[in-house]
Design a protein around this motif. Structure first.
Motif, short mmCIF file in Angstrom:
data_model
loop_
_atom_site.label_atom_id
_atom_site.label_comp_id
_atom_site.label_asym_id
_atom_site.label_seq_id
_atom_site.Cartn_x
_atom_site.Cartn_y
_atom_site.Cartn_z
N PHE A 191 46.71 26.62 50.29
CA PHE A 191 45.53 27.39 50.72
C PHE A 191 45.10 26.99 52.13
CE2 PHE A 191 44.86 27.00 45.98
CZ PHE A 191 45.35 28.26 45.69
N HIS A 192 46.04 27.09 53.05
CA HIS A 192 45.78 26.73 54.44
C HIS A 192 44.64 27.54 55.04
CE1 HIS A 192 46.73 25.55 58.58
NE2 HIS A 192 46.63 26.82 58.91
N PHE A 193 44.50 28.79 54.60
CA PHE A 193 43.49 29.67 55.19
C PHE A 193 42.16 29.63 54.42
CE2 PHE A 193 47.65 31.52 56.26
CZ PHE A 193 47.55 31.48 57.64
N GLY A 194 42.06 28.76 53.44
CA GLY A 194 40.82 28.65 52.68
C GLY A 194 41.02 29.08 51.24
N ALA A 195 39.95 28.93 50.46
CA ALA A 195 40.00 29.30 49.04
C ALA A 195 40.36 30.77 48.89
CB ALA A 195 38.66 29.01 48.39
N PRO A 196 41.26 31.10 47.95
CA PRO A 196 41.69 32.50 47.80
C PRO A 196 40.55 33.40 47.33
CG PRO A 196 42.48 31.17 45.96
CD PRO A 196 41.89 30.21 46.96
N GLU A 197 40.60 34.64 47.79
CA GLU A 197 39.65 35.66 47.36
C GLU A 197 40.41 36.79 46.70
OE1 GLU A 197 37.40 36.76 50.79
OE2 GLU A 197 36.50 34.76 51.03
N PHE A 198 39.73 37.52 45.80
CA PHE A 198 40.42 38.50 44.96
C PHE A 198 39.72 39.85 44.96
CE2 PHE A 198 40.99 34.20 43.33
CZ PHE A 198 42.38 34.10 43.24
N PRO A 199 39.63 40.53 46.09
CA PRO A 199 39.06 41.88 46.09
C PRO A 199 39.89 42.78 45.17
CG PRO A 199 39.35 41.06 48.33
CD PRO A 199 40.08 40.12 47.43
N PRO A 200 39.27 43.50 44.25
CA PRO A 200 40.03 44.29 43.27
C PRO A 200 41.05 45.25 43.89
CG PRO A 200 37.72 44.19 42.65
CD PRO A 200 37.82 43.56 44.00
N ALA A 201 40.66 45.94 44.96
CA ALA A 201 41.59 46.89 45.58
C ALA A 201 42.81 46.18 46.14
CB ALA A 201 40.88 47.68 46.68
N ALA A 202 42.59 45.01 46.75
CA ALA A 202 43.71 44.25 47.31
C ALA A 202 44.63 43.75 46.20
CB ALA A 202 43.18 43.08 48.12
N VAL A 203 44.05 43.31 45.10
CA VAL A 203 44.85 42.83 43.97
C VAL A 203 45.69 43.97 43.40
CG1 VAL A 203 44.73 41.96 41.61
CG2 VAL A 203 43.29 40.94 43.39
N ILE A 204 45.08 45.13 43.24
CA ILE A 204 45.82 46.29 42.71
C ILE A 204 46.98 46.64 43.64
CG2 ILE A 204 45.67 48.76 42.21
CD1 ILE A 204 42.77 48.25 41.30
N ALA A 205 46.71 46.65 44.95
CA ALA A 205 47.76 47.00 45.91
C ALA A 205 48.93 46.03 45.82
CB ALA A 205 47.18 47.00 47.33
N MET A 206 48.66 44.73 45.72
CA MET A 206 49.74 43.76 45.65
C MET A 206 50.46 43.80 44.30
SD MET A 206 50.02 42.51 48.60
CE MET A 206 51.22 41.24 48.27
N PHE A 263 51.06 28.40 48.70
CA PHE A 263 51.65 27.73 49.87
C PHE A 263 51.75 28.62 51.11
CE2 PHE A 263 53.32 25.26 46.26
CZ PHE A 263 52.83 24.01 46.61
N ASN A 264 50.97 29.72 51.16
CA ASN A 264 50.88 30.55 52.37
C ASN A 264 52.23 31.18 52.72
OD1 ASN A 264 48.29 28.96 52.77
ND2 ASN A 264 49.79 27.39 53.27
N SER A 265 52.92 31.69 51.71
CA SER A 265 54.25 32.26 51.93
C SER A 265 54.23 33.76 51.64
CB SER A 265 55.27 31.52 51.05
OG SER A 265 56.57 32.00 51.28
N PHE A 266 55.35 34.28 51.13
CA PHE A 266 55.52 35.73 50.94
C PHE A 266 56.26 35.99 49.64
CE2 PHE A 266 55.11 34.70 55.34
CZ PHE A 266 54.25 35.66 55.85
N LEU A 267 56.07 37.19 49.11
CA LEU A 267 56.76 37.59 47.89
C LEU A 267 58.26 37.66 48.14
CD1 LEU A 267 54.33 40.44 46.81
CD2 LEU A 267 54.52 38.18 45.76
N ASP A 268 59.03 37.19 47.17
CA ASP A 268 60.48 37.15 47.31
C ASP A 268 61.16 38.17 46.40
OD1 ASP A 268 60.53 35.14 49.18
OD2 ASP A 268 60.72 33.53 47.71
#
Length: 466
Positions: free
Chosen positions: A233-248, A296-301
């Motif tokens: 969490f290098h950029f801070g505590a994670p946040e979970f906006p519903p629209a963003a979660v649905i998109a991912m 760990f501030n990475s990307f989906l594989d």
């Protein structure tokens, strides 16, 4: 006959020197594609060189861990146990950029973490309903993945600000297009492994040209450590906006579809049946990549198609070669100085390579769509409507600016909009009710009826459990 049961070539452990050489070859093939994702994302959201270097290291580390898990497996829970190499997928780039602009980086990694958990939860049911993601859906989505990020590559070549004095300078255009030309020439005239490293060669030569002009800046490399990795969490505590979660979560479904097709291809190449349990474990590993990436501030594989091509060339089927490649990736991910070097590559050079790579992704989707049956079906309607709605926010980024932000995050992203539209239209047009023969719009394209379309359904998956 001594009664000894011979190992399948997939389970053969090769001598260590050969494992090392073949594993390194896999890393060289996929390295550029893997690191391009953090390079493009970091540049698009305005991160500094050091932070992009951090993302590159995290990207390689997680890709290595997932590759090892996919190759070796973890009990009955994780890993397809085939010679596959995992790496960051372009499918998540465009949604991540949109989420970052609307909600910030904490939401990017929070939604990715949530998507990883979602992937772990739905891996089993997805393995049973994969028939709802046929080539007409997957081809459409893969096409839009490539097309939707072309503008990002253009921004790297031209510059981020059209009002700036150095925007679209001829020298930057020359460097970007020069990289494209090098890639084309290497692909055409160089054989063997070097020919397969065309993109990497283009990056190296393009960087050398910028260096001769005196415009390279590797000043941040000296301050980077030789060994280390970023804290969670290098950029801070994670946040979970519903629209963003649905998109991912939609992106995770896209990744599952892509990985399923790739795992089926690998199983056929190596001559080992893919059971439903194998598929489930492979998808679980994809889901785990989201959880690790969120931390760990990475990307989906996803499973890297480039390495599947290498399998068909070398014909070495041992999964331990892939595991060795994963070990190399982990080691590279623990060297911040290397990530800093890659992060310092000039924008026009990265953009030129990106044009080719993103175009290649789109071409793979188009090739998949070319194998779809259109005559007498509604598939052309599905493709045209899905691509049209998907490209709308690319052609007109402000199309949904007056609608709720939650709607913008989902419908305003080309990949999620296309994936949702294609999936729903496939259900409506191909899986519900009885329909009359296709109208003029659907029969406008003639496809050779004798060319079989690769239908991705459970008939391609051996249902036997291990």
């Amino acid at each position: 006959m001594d009664g000894t049961v011979r190992k399948h070539p997939v389970d053969e452990v090769l001598p260590i020197p050969r494992l090392a050489v073949l594993g390194l070859q896999h890393v060289l093939i996929m390295y550029t594609g893997c690191v391009t994702v953090p390079l493009v994302f970091g540049a698009a959201v305005g991160l500094d060189t050091s932070t992009i270097g951090l993302l590159i290291n995290a990207d390689l580390l997680v890709a290595g861990v997932i590759t090892i898990i996919q190759a070796l497996g973890v009990g009955r829970v994780l890993g397809v146990r085939l010679p596959v190499v995992a790496g960051a997928t372009f499918a998540g780039v465009s949604p991540m950029i949109l989420i970052a602009s609307n909600h910030g980086l904490q939401a990017v990694y929070g939604s990715m973490l949530a998507a990883g958990v979602f992937g772990l939860l739905i891996a089993t049911p997805f393995a049973r309903v994969v028939r709802f993601f046929p080539p007409v859906v997957t081809g459409t989505v893969i096409t839009i993945i490539g097309l939707s990020v072309i503008n990002v590559a253009a921004g790297l070549i031209l510059g981020p600000d059209p009002a700036a004095d150095d925007y679209a300078q001829p020298v930057n255009l020359a460097i970007g297009f020069g990289v494209v030309l090098v890639i084309v020439l290497v692909t055409r005239f160089v054989r063997g492994l070097l020919g397969q490293l065309a993109v990497m060669i283009g990056l190296v030569l393009g960087t050398a040209v910028v260096g001769v002009r005196g415009d390279l800046d590797f000043s941040s490399v000296g301050d980077a450590d030789w060994v280390g990795f970023a804290a969670p969490f290098h950029f801070g505590a994670p946040e979970f906006p519903p629209a963003a979660v649905i998109a991912m979560c939609v992106v995770m479904l896209v990744i599952f579809t892509e990985s399923t097709a790739d795992m089926l291809t690998v199983s056929k190449l190596v001559g080992k049946d893919l059971t439903r349990s194998d598929l489930r474990r492979g998808l679980m590993a994809d889901g785990l990549s989201g959880v690790l990436a969120g931390f760990f501030n990475s990307f989906l594989d996803t499973v890297f198609a480039q390495n599947i091509g290498l399998l068909s060339v070398t014909r070495v089927r041992s999964r331990y070669v892939a595991a060795t490649a994963g070990l190399f990736l982990v080691l590279l991910g623990l060297v911040p100085k290397m990530g800093e070097v890659i992060a310092s590559l000039p924008g026009p050079v990265i953009g030129g390579a990106g044009l080719v790579m993103f175009g290649t992704v789109a071409a793979v989707g188009i090739r998949t769509l070319a194998e779809v049956e259109y005559e007498g079906t509604h598939n052309l309607t599905l493709v045209s409507v899905s691509l049209g709605l998907g490209l709308l926010p690319v052609a007109a980024p402000t199309a949904f600016v007056n609608l709720p932000e939650a709607f913008q995050t989902i419908a305003g992203n080309a990949i999620t909009a296309t994936a949702v539209t294609a999936f729903l239209l496939n259900l409506l047009l191909n899986h519900t009710g009885r329909f009359a023969p296709a109208g003029p719009m659907d029969s406008g394209v003639s496809v050779d009826a004798q060319a079989p379309a690769p239908v991705l359904d459970l008939g391609d998956v051996d249902r036997r459990e291990p």
